[in-house]
Each structure stands twice: as C-alpha cells, then as structure tokens.
Design a protein around this motif. Structure first.
Motif, mmCIF file in Angstrom:
data_model
loop_
_atom_site.group_PDB
_atom_site.id
_atom_site.type_symbol
_atom_site.label_atom_id
_atom_site.label_comp_id
_atom_site.label_asym_id
_atom_site.label_seq_id
_atom_site.Cartn_x
_atom_site.Cartn_y
_atom_site.Cartn_z
ATOM 1 N N ASP A 20 54.632 47.591 27.773
ATOM 2 C CA ASP A 20 56.089 47.523 27.833
ATOM 3 C C ASP A 20 56.762 47.734 26.475
ATOM 4 O O ASP A 20 57.947 48.058 26.408
ATOM 5 N N ALA A 21 56.004 47.593 25.401
ATOM 6 C CA ALA A 21 56.568 47.779 24.059
ATOM 7 C C ALA A 21 56.252 49.163 23.484
ATOM 8 O O ALA A 21 56.723 49.509 22.408
ATOM 9 N N MET A 22 55.455 49.942 24.214
ATOM 10 C CA MET A 22 55.079 51.277 23.742
ATOM 11 C C MET A 22 56.214 52.265 23.955
ATOM 12 O O MET A 22 57.023 52.101 24.871
ATOM 13 N N SER A 23 56.197 53.299 23.148
ATOM 14 C CA SER A 23 57.114 54.402 23.415
ATOM 15 C C SER A 23 56.656 55.086 24.700
ATOM 16 O O SER A 23 55.499 54.949 25.108
ATOM 17 N N ALA A 24 57.552 55.798 25.320
ATOM 18 C CA ALA A 24 57.189 56.523 26.543
ATOM 19 C C ALA A 24 56.039 57.477 26.273
ATOM 20 O O ALA A 24 55.102 57.586 27.071
ATOM 21 N N LEU A 25 56.069 58.162 25.138
ATOM 22 C CA LEU A 25 55.012 59.110 24.801
ATOM 23 C C LEU A 25 53.664 58.406 24.645
ATOM 24 O O LEU A 25 52.649 58.876 25.167
ATOM 25 N N ASP A 26 53.644 57.269 23.957
ATOM 26 C CA ASP A 26 52.387 56.536 23.792
ATOM 27 C C ASP A 26 51.864 56.016 25.131
ATOM 28 O O ASP A 26 50.658 56.041 25.386
#
Length: 113
Positions: A20-26
């Motif tokens: 939930d804290a990741m960027s969309a790309l990650d």
C-alpha cells in the motif's frame, strides 16, 4: 481446525507487506515478478501437469466429470472456471462443476476482516 500457518501459501509474502505504500510502478513490477515466479514453478513440473491433464481428459472422454473443490479464493476460482466452461467450450453445464467450502454464502460473502 488445523493450524496451517506454516504452509507457504498461507503466509504473507514479505515482499508485499508494504504494498500500500509502494508506487504504482513498483507494485506492478512486484506483481509481474511474482507472476513470473509462478510461471517458472509450473514450468518446472510441466510433465506432472501434462499427466494430470491427460488423466482428466481420459476420464471426461469416458463419461466422467471434473469437480473443483476449494475454500476461499481457490474455491471461488474453481466456481469461476466451472461456470466459464459451457459458454467458452460449449460443453454440457454438468460436465464441470465446483464445490466451495461454506456453500453459496461463502461464495458471495464479503470478507470483513
């Protein structure tokens, strides 16, 4: 009820704990990597999977039926796959069926944590 927390499929993936804290790309890259690992795992047992397909096909050709049995997500996926067989392959609706633990309530219930 048996404790199954030690089974790999019942554990959280440590790589996705902070999803939930990741960027969309990650997040997309992580999902793609995990999908690749699943594909590689199946490839490593392709002979066994092919044999299972042959056994099911043989039984179906002799009048047998394919029945998926599962709980939770695996049960829902079995129901989904079974329901797609008649429109996708034009087979009799009774050829492939599914049983989900908890029955229809379990299939339709929204998990509330």
């Amino acid at each position: 009820m048996n404790d199954r927390s030690n089974i790999l499929t019942e554990q959280r993936n440590p790589k996705s704990i902070l999803l939930d804290a990741m960027s969309a790309l990650d997040a997309v890259r992580l999902m793609n990597e995990e999908d690749r690992l699943a594909v590689e795992a199946v490839a490593s047992i392709s002979t066994d999977v092919a044999r299972a397909v042959e056994i099911v096909a043989e039984r179906l050709s002799k009048g047998g039926h394919l029945v998926y049995v599962g709980a939770g997500t695996s049960g829902r996926l079995g129901v989904l796959d079974a329901s797609e067989c008649p429109p996708t392959f034009g087979v009799d609706p009774n050829l492939v069926s599914a049983i989900i633990a908890g029955g229809e309530d379990s299939l339709l219930r929204v998990w509330d944590g």
